[in-house]
Structures are given as structure tokens and as C-alpha cells.
Design a protein around this motif. Structure first.
Motif, PDB file in Angstrom:
ATOM      1  N   ASP A 162       0.816  -1.216   0.000  1.00 58.65           N
ATOM      2  CA  ASP A 162       0.000   0.000   0.000  1.00 58.65           C
ATOM      3  C   ASP A 162       0.846   1.261   0.000  1.00 58.65           C
ATOM      4  OD1 ASP A 162      -2.334  -1.378  -0.119  1.00 58.65           O
ATOM      5  OD2 ASP A 162      -2.720  -1.317   2.032  1.00 58.65           O
ATOM      6  N   GLU A 163       2.098   1.117   0.342  1.00 57.23           N
ATOM      7  CA  GLU A 163       2.987   2.274   0.412  1.00 57.23           C
ATOM      8  C   GLU A 163       3.651   2.575  -0.929  1.00 57.23           C
ATOM      9  OE1 GLU A 163       5.512   1.143   3.620  1.00 57.23           O
ATOM     10  OE2 GLU A 163       3.865   1.156   5.045  1.00 57.23           O
ATOM     11  N   HIS A 164       3.147   2.017  -1.987  1.00 59.32           N
ATOM     12  CA  HIS A 164       3.598   2.268  -3.354  1.00 59.32           C
ATOM     13  C   HIS A 164       5.075   1.966  -3.577  1.00 59.32           C
ATOM     14  CE1 HIS A 164      -0.302   3.970  -3.985  1.00 59.32           C
ATOM     15  NE2 HIS A 164      -0.103   4.859  -3.027  1.00 59.32           N
ATOM     16  N   ALA A 165       5.585   0.984  -2.893  1.00 63.27           N
ATOM     17  CA  ALA A 165       6.967   0.562  -3.122  1.00 63.27           C
ATOM     18  C   ALA A 165       7.057  -0.037  -4.518  1.00 63.27           C
ATOM     19  CB  ALA A 165       7.386  -0.461  -2.070  1.00 63.27           C
ATOM     20  N   GLN A 166       8.129   0.268  -5.216  1.00 71.59           N
ATOM     21  CA  GLN A 166       8.326  -0.214  -6.575  1.00 71.59           C
ATOM     22  C   GLN A 166       9.442  -1.246  -6.586  1.00 71.59           C
ATOM     23  OE1 GLN A 166       6.491   0.577  -9.318  1.00 71.59           O
ATOM     24  NE2 GLN A 166       5.160   1.658  -7.897  1.00 71.59           N
ATOM     25  N   PHE A 167       9.107  -2.450  -7.009  1.00 77.38           N
ATOM     26  CA  PHE A 167      10.092  -3.522  -7.076  1.00 77.38           C
ATOM     27  C   PHE A 167      10.390  -3.936  -8.509  1.00 77.38           C
ATOM     28  CE2 PHE A 167       7.856  -4.096  -2.988  1.00 77.38           C
ATOM     29  CZ  PHE A 167       8.910  -3.821  -2.143  1.00 77.38           C
ATOM     30  N   CYS A 168       9.759  -3.273  -9.457  1.00 75.86           N
ATOM     31  CA  CYS A 168       9.995  -3.583 -10.872  1.00 75.86           C
ATOM     32  C   CYS A 168      10.462  -2.325 -11.584  1.00 75.86           C
ATOM     33  CB  CYS A 168       8.713  -4.094 -11.532  1.00 75.86           C
ATOM     34  SG  CYS A 168       8.114  -5.659 -10.857  1.00 75.86           S
ATOM     35  N   ARG A 169      11.298  -2.544 -12.572  1.00 75.78           N
ATOM     36  CA  ARG A 169      11.724  -1.448 -13.447  1.00 75.78           C
ATOM     37  C   ARG A 169      11.773  -2.003 -14.861  1.00 75.78           C
ATOM     38  NH1 ARG A 169      17.600  -1.020 -10.565  1.00 75.78           N
ATOM     39  NH2 ARG A 169      18.287  -3.083 -11.132  1.00 75.78           N
ATOM     40  N   GLY A 170      10.920  -1.449 -15.686  1.00 75.30           N
ATOM     41  CA  GLY A 170      10.792  -1.974 -17.047  1.00 75.30           C
ATOM     42  C   GLY A 170      10.216  -3.380 -17.006  1.00 75.30           C
ATOM     43  N   THR A 171      10.915  -4.306 -17.617  1.00 76.50           N
ATOM     44  CA  THR A 171      10.447  -5.697 -17.644  1.00 76.50           C
ATOM     45  C   THR A 171      11.176  -6.569 -16.620  1.00 76.50           C
ATOM     46  OG1 THR A 171      12.010  -6.246 -19.394  1.00 76.50           O
ATOM     47  CG2 THR A 171       9.791  -5.561 -20.074  1.00 76.50           C
ATOM     48  N   SER A 172      11.917  -5.935 -15.705  1.00 75.90           N
ATOM     49  CA  SER A 172      12.646  -6.688 -14.679  1.00 75.90           C
ATOM     50  C   SER A 172      12.081  -6.372 -13.300  1.00 75.90           C
ATOM     51  CB  SER A 172      14.127  -6.329 -14.688  1.00 75.90           C
ATOM     52  OG  SER A 172      14.718  -6.713 -15.908  1.00 75.90           O
ATOM     53  N   CYS A 173      12.003  -7.411 -12.460  1.00 74.54           N
ATOM     54  CA  CYS A 173      11.507  -7.246 -11.098  1.00 74.54           C
ATOM     55  C   CYS A 173      12.494  -7.861 -10.117  1.00 74.54           C
ATOM     56  CB  CYS A 173      10.146  -7.911 -10.935  1.00 74.54           C
ATOM     57  SG  CYS A 173       8.846  -7.096 -11.882  1.00 74.54           S
ATOM     58  N   LEU A 174      12.449  -7.325  -8.907  1.00 76.13           N
ATOM     59  CA  LEU A 174      13.340  -7.792  -7.852  1.00 76.13           C
ATOM     60  C   LEU A 174      13.073  -9.256  -7.536  1.00 76.13           C
ATOM     61  CD1 LEU A 174      15.480  -7.127  -5.676  1.00 76.13           C
ATOM     62  CD2 LEU A 174      13.570  -6.516  -4.166  1.00 76.13           C
ATOM     63  N   ARG A 175      14.137 -10.001  -7.338  1.00 77.36           N
ATOM     64  CA  ARG A 175      14.092 -11.385  -6.882  1.00 77.36           C
ATOM     65  C   ARG A 175      15.035 -11.510  -5.709  1.00 77.36           C
ATOM     66  NH1 ARG A 175      12.565 -13.640 -11.820  1.00 77.36           N
ATOM     67  NH2 ARG A 175      10.517 -12.832 -12.148  1.00 77.36           N
ATOM     68  N   GLN A 176      14.659 -12.267  -4.726  1.00 79.85           N
ATOM     69  CA  GLN A 176      15.537 -12.551  -3.602  1.00 79.85           C
ATOM     70  C   GLN A 176      15.501 -14.035  -3.300  1.00 79.85           C
ATOM     71  OE1 GLN A 176      14.303 -10.006  -0.328  1.00 79.85           O
ATOM     72  NE2 GLN A 176      15.724  -8.419  -0.982  1.00 79.85           N
ATOM     73  N   GLU A 177      16.637 -14.549  -2.866  1.00 80.55           N
ATOM     74  CA  GLU A 177      16.739 -15.954  -2.482  1.00 80.55           C
ATOM     75  C   GLU A 177      17.255 -16.031  -1.055  1.00 80.55           C
ATOM     76  OE1 GLU A 177      19.088 -18.022  -5.375  1.00 80.55           O
ATOM     77  OE2 GLU A 177      17.794 -17.404  -7.030  1.00 80.55           O
ATOM     78  N   TYR A 178      16.528 -16.756  -0.229  1.00 79.07           N
ATOM     79  CA  TYR A 178      16.894 -16.953   1.171  1.00 79.07           C
ATOM     80  C   TYR A 178      17.233 -18.420   1.390  1.00 79.07           C
ATOM     81  CZ  TYR A 178      15.119 -12.327   2.294  1.00 79.07           C
ATOM     82  OH  TYR A 178      14.935 -10.972   2.347  1.00 79.07           O
TER      83      TYR A 178
END
Length: 123
Positions: free
Chosen positions: A89-105
């Protein structure tokens, strides 16, 4: 050889038809009962504590995730997060163009640690 014939009365058949026809509408729409909201905060709540804290830190307490936000591998030893399936809801952006953030734990010693963070294709 004895044969027994039972004649059902038309009244009994009529009562049976009335009982079957007078069912509540909810029974006719039974498939709607299993409908699940595609953006659901419970998916965040089910993450391991270390991973849930990291997501909450990035997104806030109103984080909601789609089905494939978190994928589990190697008996849940490795968790991959796909941020195109996360809504904040806080409008955080995790994508830019056609790429999105990925994380591995990865789980080591009973705790999950961020192993890798990168941008991958939004699919």
C-alpha cells in the motif's frame, strides 16, 4: 418364485420433487465457496519469521502477495521471492521496465539469510 411389486404413489413422488427443487441457492453455487482473494496477506504471514521480517521492512505491514510470490525448494531450505507478485500500500516499486526484484533466502542453523538479490524478467 415370488415377485413383489411396490407401487409408489404419485403423491410421494411429488413430495420428493418439491424437496429437491426447494434447495437453497447456495448449494447451486458451491464452486464459489472456495474463492480466494488473489492478493492475500496470509501468504506473508506463512513465511518463516526471518523472511517475513525482511518483506515487512521493505513493504510495511500491509503487504499482500499473490500465489507465486514465494516458491520453496530443497524441502523449504531455499525460498525464492518474486516481487512482481507482491503488493504494498505504500507504493513501493520492485519492478523497473520488464525486470523485477528477486531474492533468495537459504536456511542455515535454523535461520533464513538473504543469499542473493537480483533483478529478473517479469514473468
Amino acid at each position: 418364485m415370488w415377485m413383489c411389486y411396490v407401487r409408489h404413489s404419485p403423491i410421494a413422488a411429488g413430495i420428493l420433487l418439491l424437496l429437491l427443487a426447494n434447495q437453497p441457492p447456495i448449494l447451486a453455487r458451491g464452486s464459489l465457496g472456495g474463492h480466494e482473494d488473489p492478493w492475500n496477506s496470509e501468504r506473508i504471514d506463512r513465511l518463516p519469521l526471518d523472511v517475513r521480517r525482511a518483506v515487512t521492512h521493505m513493504c510495511g505491514n500491509a503487504a499482500r502477495a499473490a500465489h507465486y510470490f514465494a516458491t520453496y525448494f530443497d524441502n523449504s531450505r531455499l525460498i525464492k521471492l518474486h516481487f512482481e507478485h507482491l503488493h504494498c500500500d505504500e507504493h513501493a516499486q520492485f519492478c523497473r521496465g520488464t525486470s523485477c526484484l528477486r531474492q533468495e533466502y537459504i536456511s542455515t542453523g535454523g535461520h533464513y539469510q538473504l543469499m542473493r538479490s537480483y533483478y529478473g524478467r517479469d514473468d
